[in-house]
Design an enzyme around this catalytic site. Structure first.
Site, PDB file in Angstrom:
ATOM      1  N   SER A 189       0.800  -1.225   0.000  1.00 12.60           N
ATOM      2  CA  SER A 189       0.000   0.000   0.000  1.00 12.60           C
ATOM      3  C   SER A 189       0.835   1.278   0.000  1.00 12.60           C
ATOM      4  O   SER A 189       0.318   2.341  -0.325  1.00 12.60           O
ATOM      5  CB  SER A 189      -0.967  -0.004   1.183  1.00 12.60           C
ATOM      6  N   HIS A 217      -5.427  -3.792  -2.384  1.00 15.57           N
ATOM      7  CA  HIS A 217      -5.076  -2.915  -3.517  1.00 15.57           C
ATOM      8  C   HIS A 217      -4.905  -3.684  -4.822  1.00 15.57           C
ATOM      9  O   HIS A 217      -4.321  -3.169  -5.774  1.00 15.57           O
ATOM     10  CB  HIS A 217      -3.793  -2.144  -3.205  1.00 15.57           C
ATOM     11  N   LYS A 248     -12.262  -0.184  -0.979  1.00 14.73           N
ATOM     12  CA  LYS A 248     -11.332   0.475  -1.908  1.00 14.73           C
ATOM     13  C   LYS A 248     -11.906   0.440  -3.323  1.00 14.73           C
ATOM     14  O   LYS A 248     -12.742   1.272  -3.644  1.00 14.73           O
ATOM     15  CB  LYS A 248      -9.942  -0.118  -1.757  1.00 14.73           C
TER      16      LYS A 248
HETATM   17  C1  LIG Z   1      -6.993  -0.482   3.630  1.00 15.01           C
HETATM   18  C2  LIG Z   1      -6.328  -1.746   3.936  1.00 15.01           C
HETATM   19  C3  LIG Z   1      -6.849  -2.640   4.878  1.00 15.01           C
HETATM   20  C4  LIG Z   1      -8.021  -2.287   5.761  1.00 15.01           C
HETATM   21  O1  LIG Z   1      -9.199  -2.247   5.082  1.00 15.01           O
HETATM   22  P1  LIG Z   1     -10.452  -1.401   5.643  1.00 15.01           P
HETATM   23  O2  LIG Z   1     -11.594  -2.036   4.968  1.00 15.01           O
HETATM   24  O3  LIG Z   1     -10.223   0.021   5.265  1.00 15.01           O
HETATM   25  O4  LIG Z   1     -10.491  -1.582   7.124  1.00 15.01           O
HETATM   26  C5  LIG Z   1      -6.236  -3.859   5.026  1.00 15.01           C
HETATM   27  N1  LIG Z   1      -5.127  -4.185   4.310  1.00 15.01           N
HETATM   28  C6  LIG Z   1      -4.586  -3.338   3.426  1.00 15.01           C
HETATM   29  C7  LIG Z   1      -3.379  -3.752   2.656  1.00 15.01           C
HETATM   30  C8  LIG Z   1      -5.157  -2.093   3.215  1.00 15.01           C
HETATM   31  O5  LIG Z   1      -4.605  -1.241   2.363  1.00 15.01           O
END
Ligand SMILES: *Cc1c(COP(=O)(O)O)cnc(C)c1O
Length: 400
Positions: A189, A217, A248
């Site tokens: 990320s 991602h 996302k």
């Molecule tokens: C954003 C993210 C999460 C957490 O997800 P949410 O649904 O926002 O709690 C977990 N792992 C990674 C790699 C992320 O980028």
């Protein structure tokens, strides 16, 4: 002040100090309200229209008519909440449908959903592992994975970022008769680079370890149809725990694990975030369910994201920026110091490019950056404009 309160506040003092100075100098950029989402990947912030380069909405699905309609219909049918946990009275038909949709999308036998991606990692890892087990985690894995590993009480072994030889050395050292889990982000990320899935799979087979991949991602981003990392590498169903978020690419909220029926059944019976936390609201479940279908029905979005990514990365590299090893929509624009990163952000936002800085300790000192994400909503001319702005900023501030 109580000593307990002090213990909480004191470690954060340097960060507060930093932000205080930043506020005075007009370089505090976090927590700014997005006043409006406009067309073509633009947003209104502080009354100013800017190109949005800080969104994880990789396929531009926010406000999609089909997804909005599904959410509205769910509210009309079931209202806005569930009043309960899934195990008792919280399960609606849309929850089962969503889990089936995710299982199909990920070519898995079954799936289970939770109220966030963060909670999904926390609960899944700590349910599957306990004391005496071993977990092997890439050093740049997301905080929710780290927290899950720590909560589990298992031996927590970190391997150097994407270093398969280091991982193998660590696996070799573990006792042969313990449960082992290897866990990694598919796309990291902060850096946007991709984990070497074929090597991970081979190592997990060799050392009899389970494999968990966080696809926060990579869903909608990797693979010809956006199904994620297995599709990207042309591999079948090789990941034991396919974790993802619904917040996302998918414009909702929640998290999931897809995998073997038995594993999912086990999580449904014993994972604490499932048993002791309320079910997803009907509108969010319906929106997520529809979003997976839209991704498959509109493959041109994945294609456009891929073209935009190529244009953005190669354009920034041609200007002379260091973008590390990114191959995806997350593009680190290395600035080299906190001050440079803040100044770059200021220049970018003043010139209509909404991107945000990431500074140490979130990234190692010297690798402070502007973290820019590109999405399928951007048009090629808009991406060129953003590259020009960043290039001018880099020259003005001395990053280039
Ligand atoms: C954003 C993210 C999460 C957490 O997800 P949410 O649904 O926002 O709690 C977990 N792992 C990674 C790699 C992320 O980028």
């Amino acid at each position: 002040m109580s000593t307990k309160m002090k213990r909480v506040l004191e470690p954060t003092a340097p960060i507060f100090k930093l932000w205080e100075t930043a506020r005075e100098e007009g370089t505090y950029f976090y927590n700014q309200p997005i006043q409006e989402f406009l067309d073509d990947g633009k947003v209104l912030v502080n009354g100013k229209e800017m190109g949005m380069y800080a969104s994880y909405g990789y396929l531009g699905l926010l406000d999609h008519p089909r997804i909005n309609a599904a959410a509205r219909q769910a509210i009309d049918e079931f209202g806005t909440g569930t009043h309960g946990v899934r195990t008792l009275a919280g399960t609606l038909p849309i929850h089962d449908e969503l889990e089936q949709t995710i299982a199909d999308f990920k070519h898995a036998e079954a799936a289970i959903t939770y109220s966030s991606g963060y909670v999904t990692n926390l609960t899944a890892i700590s349910t599957l592992l306990g004391r005496h087990d071993y977990v092997f985690s890439d050093k740049l894995n997301h905080a929710s994975i780290v927290d899950g590993c720590q909560l589990s009480g298992a031996e927590f072994k970190r391997f150097r970022h994407r270093d398969m030889e280091h991982l193998e050395r660590r696996l070799k050292k573990a006792p042969p008769d313990v449960n082992k889990l290897v866990v990694a982000d598919a796309v990291f990320s902060m850096d946007g680079d991709i984990i070497d899935l074929p090597s991970l799979v081979a190592l997990c087979e060799k050392y009899d370890a389970l494999l968990m991949i966080d696809e926060a991602h990579s869903v909608g981003v990797l693979g010809k149809t956006g199904r994620g990392i297995e599709e990207h590498f042309g591999m079948g169903n090789v990941v034991d725990l396919k974790m993802g978020t619904l917040s996302k690419t998918i414009p909702s909220v929640g998290g999931y694990i897809a995998g073997k029926q038995k594993m999912i059944d086990c999580l449904r019976v014993v994972s604490r975030a499932y048993i002791f936390s309320a079910a997803l609201p009907p509108a969010q479940a319906a929106a997520a369910n529809e979003a997976f279908k839209v991704i498959l029905d509109e493959p041109e979005r994945v294609e456009k994201l891929s073209a935009n990514t190529e244009q953005f990365i190669s354009g920034l590299q041609a200007c002379g920026f260091d973008t590390l090893d990114t191959e995806t929509a997350i593009v680190p624009v290395i600035c080299g110091s906190i001050d440079n990163a803040l100044q770059m952000t200021k220049y970018a936002q003043e010139h209509g490019v909404f991107a945000l800085p990431v500074i140490s300790p979130a990234v190692p000192p010297g690798l402070e950056r502007l973290r820019a994400t590109v999405t399928a909503s951007h048009e090629p001319e808009e991406i060129d404009r953003a590259i020009d702005v960043l290039s001018a900023a880099g020259k003005a501030i001395g990053v280039l």
